[in-house]
Scaffold this active site. Structure first.
Site, PDB file in Angstrom:
ATOM      1  N   ASP A 219      53.272  53.976  35.868  1.00  0.00           N
ATOM      2  CA  ASP A 219      54.149  52.810  36.005  1.00  0.00           C
ATOM      3  C   ASP A 219      53.508  51.937  37.081  1.00  0.00           C
ATOM      4  O   ASP A 219      53.601  52.244  38.277  1.00  0.00           O
ATOM      5  CB  ASP A 219      55.553  53.273  36.413  1.00  0.00           C
TER       6      ASP A 219
ATOM      7  N   THR B 181      56.226  46.067  34.724  1.00  0.00           N
ATOM      8  CA  THR B 181      56.964  44.813  34.672  1.00  0.00           C
ATOM      9  C   THR B 181      55.929  43.702  34.820  1.00  0.00           C
ATOM     10  O   THR B 181      54.771  43.955  35.156  1.00  0.00           O
ATOM     11  CB  THR B 181      58.013  44.713  35.798  1.00  0.00           C
TER      12      THR B 181
ATOM     13  N   LYS C  56      55.977  40.981  39.265  1.00  0.00           N
ATOM     14  CA  LYS C  56      55.735  41.292  40.688  1.00  0.00           C
ATOM     15  C   LYS C  56      54.380  40.691  41.070  1.00  0.00           C
ATOM     16  O   LYS C  56      54.249  39.475  41.082  1.00  0.00           O
ATOM     17  CB  LYS C  56      55.850  42.800  40.894  1.00  0.00           C
TER      18      LYS C  56
HETATM   19  N1  DSN Z   1      63.666  46.934  42.014  1.00  0.00           N
HETATM   20  C1  DSN Z   1      62.210  46.938  41.899  1.00  0.00           C
HETATM   21  C2  DSN Z   1      61.576  46.910  43.231  1.00  0.00           C
HETATM   22  O1  DSN Z   1      62.031  46.140  44.047  1.00  0.00           O
HETATM   23  O2  DSN Z   1      60.608  47.611  43.484  1.00  0.00           O
HETATM   24  C3  DSN Z   1      61.745  48.054  41.076  1.00  0.00           C
HETATM   25  O3  DSN Z   1      62.411  48.020  39.863  1.00  0.00           O
END
Ligand code: DSN
Length: 442
Positions: free
Chosen positions: A199, A225, A228
């Site tokens: 992940d 995801t 980020k």
């Molecule tokens: N909530 C995310 C984070 O801030 O790392 C991970 O899903």
């Protein structure tokens, strides 16, 4: 800036709130390592007419008509993802990281079967088997841990894996400042015959830019995801590697079926197109510079914080993320620093630290990251300035101690919150805004 002329005419309440949030994002320092600022191009694709289209299924095999163009969009985004990450198979439909990870479980494990993931309290994600997550209610979660120095306890992991024979092992997490040693995880997973899934939600942007080793040669699947360090919209992808296809030639089809009809309905094609724009941006030479600056800034920031007397978990960072261990000043101190910094326009988040004696509600650490401030163009001098503000705020609240009795805690926190209207914080907030004005969000 996205034009909100129509929104303002139709719904001024929502328009006003969006304007206020834009102002907050501009005037404050976003140090939450999972947040970033997307480009206007990413926002335009996200806000496009693609949101009107239903297209359950996959390109060329949909349950609705009218897919001439959306098929091309999804296929193009798949091609970009495969090229950028160097994988033979990708699904770009997961709505976000948790559904992507759930799809992996549902494709590979029968209910009750065992899997291993990093304990949430040590930096793992909720969906890596935390006790309150659906994942540990349906499947059997066996956590592994970090050592006090912040490195993975591979000895413990190896011992447990041999004994419990997990069918799936997760590597990666949400609060890991050090390089994920994919080859060490692979040695254990291969020995026990488990699927190894990386992940890389936090580090995906660093991976494509070469600032973090790629998991692709070592793992069977990669989930990420896209919002980020990759700097796209909120969405996710599941990738299958050559190693994954060698273990199970149907792994791609299994992932597709797990997403739809297994877990999701129609794909959010506006988000998928927007991911495509982010992938296109991440393939440009400037993105490599960006990712390098993210890591350089994090290292400078960790050094500056250390020189101010803060204890940085693992003594520094290899990526975009820093974890401060505040436990030597009292338990649960992450809560106070998180709130006090917010009053000064500095956004970070309270976090557990390895060996934390406090609880997840009142953790003893603070998680910080540099993706968003680096997008604004900030560099080493700004990291030093920000470390100084964090130090000043921390000194201001040094006497705040969490009461041991649970009932007394809420009352104390209420009182503490009230104390944050002090001019000390508004003065720092003004200094923060002056810095932010010099580095506008484009
Ligand atoms: N909530 C995310 C984070 O801030 O790392 C991970 O899903």
């Amino acid at each position: 800036m996205v034009c909100m002329k129509n929104l303002r005419q139709t719904d001024s309440e929502i328009a006003d709130l969006i304007e206020l949030e834009k102002g907050r994002q501009h005037d404050g320092l976003v140090l939450i390592p999972s947040e970033n600022y997307v480009s206007q191009a990413v926002l335009e694709a996200l806000g496009s007419e693609l949101t009107n289209k239903y297209a359950e299924g996959y390109p060329g095999k949909r349950y609705y008509s009218g897919n001439e163009f959306v098929d091309k969009v999804e296929s193009l985004v798949q091609t970009r993802a495969k090229t950028l990450f160097g994988v033979p198979y990708v699904n770009v439909q997961p709505y976000s990281g948790s559904p992507a990870n759930l799809a992996v479980y549902s494709a590979l494990l029968e209910p009750g079967e065992p899997f291993m993931g990093l304990d949430l309290l040590h930096g793992g994600h909720l969906t890596h088997g935390w006790k309150a997550s659906f994942t540990s209610k349906v499947w059997t979660s066996i956590p592994y841990h970090l050592k006090e120095d912040g490195s993975t306890d591979f000895e413990e992991m190896h011992r447990i894996a041999l004994e419990k024979k997990p069918k799936l092992i997760w590597c990666g997490g949400t609060a890991l400042p050090r390089t994920v040693e994919f080859e060490k995880f692979a040695a254990i997973a291969d020995e026990v015959g488990a699927y190894l899934v990386a992940d890389i939600s936090h580090i995906a942007g660093l991976v494509v830019a070469g600032e973090h080793p790629s998991p692709v040669p070592y793992v069977h699947l990669v989930t990420t995801t896209t919002h980020k360090t990759l700097r796209g919209p909120r969405a996710a992808m599941i990738m299958v590697t050559e190693k994954g296809l060698a273990k199970d030639a149907e792994l791609g089809e299994k992932m597709d079926k797990a997403i739809i009809p297994g877990l999701q309905g129609g794909p959010h094609l506006n988000a998928i197109a927007s991911v495509g724009v982010a992938l296109h941006e991440a393939a440009q030479p400037e993105f490599k510079t960006y990712a390098k600056n993210v890591v350089d800034n994090a290292k400078s920031f960790a050094e500056a914080l250390t020189s101010k007397g803060f204890k940085v978990v693992s003594g520094g960072t290899d990526n975009h993320l820093i974890l401060l261990d505040l436990s030597s000043t009292g338990l649960g101190r992450g809560v106070f620093l998180h709130q006090a910094l917010e009053a000064a326009g500095i956004y970070a988040n309270k976090n557990m630290v390895p060996g934390d004696k406090s609880s997840a509600f009142y953790p003893s650490g603070l998680r910080l990251g540099t993706p968003a401030v680096t997008t604004r163009g900030m560099g080493e001098p700004e990291m030093m300035q920000i470390a100084d503000w964090i130090f000043r705020v921390s000194e201001k609240i040094k006497d705040a101690q969490l009461p041991t009795e649970k009932e007394a805690r809420l009352a104390f926190l209420k009182e503490f919150k009230a104390s944050l209207s002090d001019k000390f914080y508004t003065d720092i907030k003004a200094e923060v805004k002056a810095l932010c004005d010099r580095f506008p969000v484009e």
